[in-house]
Design a protein around this motif. Structure first.
Motif, PDB file in Angstrom:
ATOM      1  N   PRO A   8      28.244  39.131 -38.548  1.00  0.00           N
ATOM      2  CA  PRO A   8      28.096  37.677 -38.678  1.00  0.00           C
ATOM      3  C   PRO A   8      27.113  37.136 -37.654  1.00  0.00           C
ATOM      4  N   ALA A   9      26.366  36.144 -38.075  1.00  0.00           N
ATOM      5  CA  ALA A   9      25.397  35.533 -37.158  1.00  0.00           C
ATOM      6  C   ALA A   9      26.136  34.863 -36.011  1.00  0.00           C
ATOM      7  N   PRO A  10      25.597  34.948 -34.807  1.00  0.00           N
ATOM      8  CA  PRO A  10      26.264  34.304 -33.678  1.00  0.00           C
ATOM      9  C   PRO A  10      26.297  32.792 -33.859  1.00  0.00           C
ATOM     10  N   ALA A  11      27.379  32.168 -33.421  1.00  0.00           N
ATOM     11  CA  ALA A  11      27.508  30.719 -33.535  1.00  0.00           C
ATOM     12  C   ALA A  11      26.498  30.029 -32.626  1.00  0.00           C
ATOM     13  N   GLU A  12      25.968  28.939 -33.088  1.00  0.00           N
ATOM     14  CA  GLU A  12      25.022  28.171 -32.275  1.00  0.00           C
ATOM     15  C   GLU A  12      25.782  27.135 -31.457  1.00  0.00           C
ATOM     16  N   VAL A  16      28.067  18.460 -27.106  1.00  0.00           N
ATOM     17  CA  VAL A  16      28.568  17.196 -27.640  1.00  0.00           C
ATOM     18  C   VAL A  16      29.013  16.271 -26.503  1.00  0.00           C
ATOM     19  N   GLY A  17      28.425  15.112 -26.418  1.00  0.00           N
ATOM     20  CA  GLY A  17      28.870  14.097 -25.476  1.00  0.00           C
ATOM     21  C   GLY A  17      29.745  13.099 -26.212  1.00  0.00           C
ATOM     22  N   TYR A  18      30.818  12.664 -25.585  1.00  0.00           N
ATOM     23  CA  TYR A  18      31.721  11.728 -26.251  1.00  0.00           C
ATOM     24  C   TYR A  18      32.402  10.840 -25.219  1.00  0.00           C
ATOM     25  N   ILE A  19      32.902   9.701 -25.684  1.00  0.00           N
ATOM     26  CA  ILE A  19      33.760   8.887 -24.845  1.00  0.00           C
ATOM     27  C   ILE A  19      35.193   9.078 -25.351  1.00  0.00           C
ATOM     28  N   PRO A  20      36.180   9.081 -24.459  1.00  0.00           N
ATOM     29  CA  PRO A  20      37.551   9.466 -24.830  1.00  0.00           C
ATOM     30  C   PRO A  20      38.323   8.354 -25.534  1.00  0.00           C
ATOM     31  N   ILE A  21      38.018   8.182 -26.803  1.00  0.00           N
ATOM     32  CA  ILE A  21      38.666   7.161 -27.617  1.00  0.00           C
ATOM     33  C   ILE A  21      39.074   7.783 -28.948  1.00  0.00           C
ATOM     34  N   ILE A  22      39.952   7.090 -29.662  1.00  0.00           N
ATOM     35  CA  ILE A  22      40.425   7.603 -30.941  1.00  0.00           C
ATOM     36  C   ILE A  22      39.288   7.728 -31.951  1.00  0.00           C
ATOM     37  N   GLU A  38      33.263  27.510 -38.836  1.00  0.00           N
ATOM     38  CA  GLU A  38      32.893  27.989 -40.170  1.00  0.00           C
ATOM     39  C   GLU A  38      31.444  27.655 -40.481  1.00  0.00           C
ATOM     40  N   GLY A  39      30.963  26.571 -39.914  1.00  0.00           N
ATOM     41  CA  GLY A  39      29.578  26.166 -40.120  1.00  0.00           C
ATOM     42  C   GLY A  39      28.615  26.806 -39.137  1.00  0.00           C
ATOM     43  N   GLY A  40      29.115  27.746 -38.328  1.00  0.00           N
ATOM     44  CA  GLY A  40      28.264  28.434 -37.365  1.00  0.00           C
ATOM     45  C   GLY A  40      27.972  27.620 -36.118  1.00  0.00           C
ATOM     46  N   LEU A  41      28.844  26.652 -35.814  1.00  0.00           N
ATOM     47  CA  LEU A  41      28.632  25.768 -34.672  1.00  0.00           C
ATOM     48  C   LEU A  41      29.730  25.966 -33.635  1.00  0.00           C
ATOM     49  N   GLU A  42      29.322  26.083 -32.394  1.00  0.00           N
ATOM     50  CA  GLU A  42      30.267  26.246 -31.281  1.00  0.00           C
ATOM     51  C   GLU A  42      30.078  25.077 -30.318  1.00  0.00           C
ATOM     52  N   PRO A  43      30.971  24.078 -30.371  1.00  0.00           N
ATOM     53  CA  PRO A  43      30.757  22.890 -29.551  1.00  0.00           C
ATOM     54  C   PRO A  43      31.139  23.081 -28.082  1.00  0.00           C
ATOM     55  N   LYS A  44      30.362  22.444 -27.222  1.00  0.00           N
ATOM     56  CA  LYS A  44      30.689  22.343 -25.804  1.00  0.00           C
ATOM     57  C   LYS A  44      30.779  20.846 -25.505  1.00  0.00           C
ATOM     58  N   PHE A  45      31.951  20.386 -25.093  1.00  0.00           N
ATOM     59  CA  PHE A  45      32.199  18.954 -24.963  1.00  0.00           C
ATOM     60  C   PHE A  45      32.028  18.467 -23.523  1.00  0.00           C
ATOM     61  N   THR A  46      31.434  17.263 -23.393  1.00  0.00           N
ATOM     62  CA  THR A  46      31.291  16.598 -22.100  1.00  0.00           C
ATOM     63  C   THR A  46      31.732  15.147 -22.255  1.00  0.00           C
ATOM     64  N   THR A  47      32.597  14.691 -21.353  1.00  0.00           N
ATOM     65  CA  THR A  47      33.119  13.334 -21.407  1.00  0.00           C
ATOM     66  C   THR A  47      32.218  12.360 -20.657  1.00  0.00           C
ATOM     67  N   ALA A  59      18.587  11.597 -23.525  1.00  0.00           N
ATOM     68  CA  ALA A  59      17.139  11.547 -23.263  1.00  0.00           C
ATOM     69  C   ALA A  59      16.646  12.788 -22.544  1.00  0.00           C
ATOM     70  N   SER A  60      17.473  13.325 -21.651  1.00  0.00           N
ATOM     71  CA  SER A  60      17.057  14.501 -20.880  1.00  0.00           C
ATOM     72  C   SER A  60      17.272  15.804 -21.633  1.00  0.00           C
ATOM     73  N   GLY A  61      17.909  15.714 -22.801  1.00  0.00           N
ATOM     74  CA  GLY A  61      18.129  16.924 -23.589  1.00  0.00           C
ATOM     75  C   GLY A  61      19.324  17.743 -23.150  1.00  0.00           C
ATOM     76  N   THR A  62      20.231  17.142 -22.374  1.00  0.00           N
ATOM     77  CA  THR A  62      21.400  17.902 -21.914  1.00  0.00           C
ATOM     78  C   THR A  62      22.574  17.808 -22.893  1.00  0.00           C
ATOM     79  N   ILE A  63      22.474  16.913 -23.891  1.00  0.00           N
ATOM     80  CA  ILE A  63      23.427  16.931 -24.999  1.00  0.00           C
ATOM     81  C   ILE A  63      22.637  16.867 -26.310  1.00  0.00           C
ATOM     82  N   ASP A  64      23.221  17.402 -27.359  1.00  0.00           N
ATOM     83  CA  ASP A  64      22.594  17.412 -28.679  1.00  0.00           C
ATOM     84  C   ASP A  64      23.225  16.390 -29.612  1.00  0.00           C
ATOM     85  N   VAL A  65      24.513  16.143 -29.399  1.00  0.00           N
ATOM     86  CA  VAL A  65      25.281  15.267 -30.277  1.00  0.00           C
ATOM     87  C   VAL A  65      25.952  14.181 -29.439  1.00  0.00           C
TER      88      VAL A  65
END
Length: 323
Positions: A8-12, A16-22, A38-47, A59-65
């Motif tokens: 299987p192809a390695p997950a990309e 992900v940057g998010y604010i802690p809300i519902i 399942e979509g081949g995505l491995e998220p790394k979350f930052t609050t 802007a600096s490219g340190t988050i993608d989503v």
């Protein structure tokens, strides 16, 4: 001769940057249910504490989503930051709550302007209201409700910019008299102090108020359009689950937003709260986003109208929901 099983192809990894809300719950449900993997995505979350605070990371490219309010993204695009909104997650999230001192001034038919004026006359001071930084959705929504909907005199209320956690704590400590908050803060605050009252729901403060969205950086989208589609597919599935079976979503949402210290019952209350309206279709928020921007210009938190063409790309949602 036996064939070898395909590797299987390695997950990309997606950052992900998010604010802690519902409103951010769909991304965590999508992760917990394995739909991102399942979509081949491995998220790394930052609050982050607010959408505007997240823009620098985008802007600096340190988050993608980006998973937060839409208003800061429009400002970001005006400054040359390549980003697009590919899905909504919730609308009308912001509500206004009044603390124990302010709440009694709001009767069933009391106008907001009269309540704040009466509070000032009796207490000998302006009501102090907590929200997030100028230009954010919470700040804009509060000012819209105060000044446009409620015709509150600007001399009768002081607005204080605070972070999400600080606002919650300030309401509970009585350091402020009211605040714009979102779930799960609404349910947490009211569980700890039932004398804190919901005065106005999101639809009253700003009809069809644009809430949390999923934004993607142009660089990541250009590199991996299939990844964007799979991200949106997963978010759409997650929102469907949140609407139909919120109990199943409680563990994922509680772990992400409550960090194990918020009771599951409160998380369930937040997920089913009248302040929670999950919605994935980004087309619904297009017109309200323009209305919100026009209001920001009118109050000076935005210098001028920003072209919104290209900010919302509904094509991924359309494919995700195609029969």
């Amino acid at each position: 001769m036996l064939g070898l099983a395909a590797t299987p192809a390695p997950a990309e990894q997606i950052r992900v940057g998010y604010i802690p809300i519902i409103g951010a719950a769909p991304i965590f449900v999508a992760d917990k249910e394995g739909w991102l993997k399942e979509g081949g995505l491995e998220p790394k979350f930052t609050t982050f504490e607010s959408g505007p605070n997240m823009i620098q990371a985008l802007a600096s490219g340190t988050i993608d989503v980006y998973v937060a309010g839409i208003a800061p993204l429009a400002v970001a695009r005006s400054k040359g930051i390549d980003v697009k909104v590919v899905a909504a997650t919730a609308i009308e999230e912001m509500v206004f709550v009044a603390g124990p001192k302010l709440a009694p001034y709001f009767g069933a038919d009391t106008k907001a302007a009269d309540a704040f004026k009466a509070f000032k006359a009796k207490e000998g001071k302006n009501a102090r209201l907590g929200t997030q930084p100028p230009g954010s959705v919470p700040d804009t929504t509060l000012k819209h409700w105060l000044w446009k909907v409620g015709a509150v005199d600007k001399a009768d209320a002081d607005i204080v910019a605070l972070g999400i956690d600080a606002t919650q704590q300030a309401v509970l400590a009585g350091a402020i008299d009211g605040a714009t908050v979102r779930e799960p803060a609404v349910s947490i605050i009211r569980a700890r102090n039932p004398n804190v009252k919901i005065i106005a729901l999101g639809g009253v403060m700003f009809p069809n108020q644009p809430g949390t969205v999923v934004g993607v950086s142009g660089a990541w989208a250009a590199k991996n359009p299939d990844g964007v589609q799979k991200l949106v597919n997963a978010v759409v599935k997650a929102i469907d689950l949140l609407k139909k079976d919120p109990d199943k979503a409680v563990p994922a949402v509680g772990a992400a937003l409550g960090k194990g210290i918020v009771d599951d019952a409160i998380v369930k209350t937040a997920l089913t709260s009248p302040a929670t309206k999950f919605l994935a279709d980004p087309r619904v928020i297009a017109a309200p986003t323009a209305e919100m921007q026009a209001f920001q210009v009118s109050i000076g938190t935005l210098e001028k109208d920003i072209p919104l063409d290209g900010l919302i790309d509904a094509s991924f949602y359309a494919k995700a929901t195609a029969k």
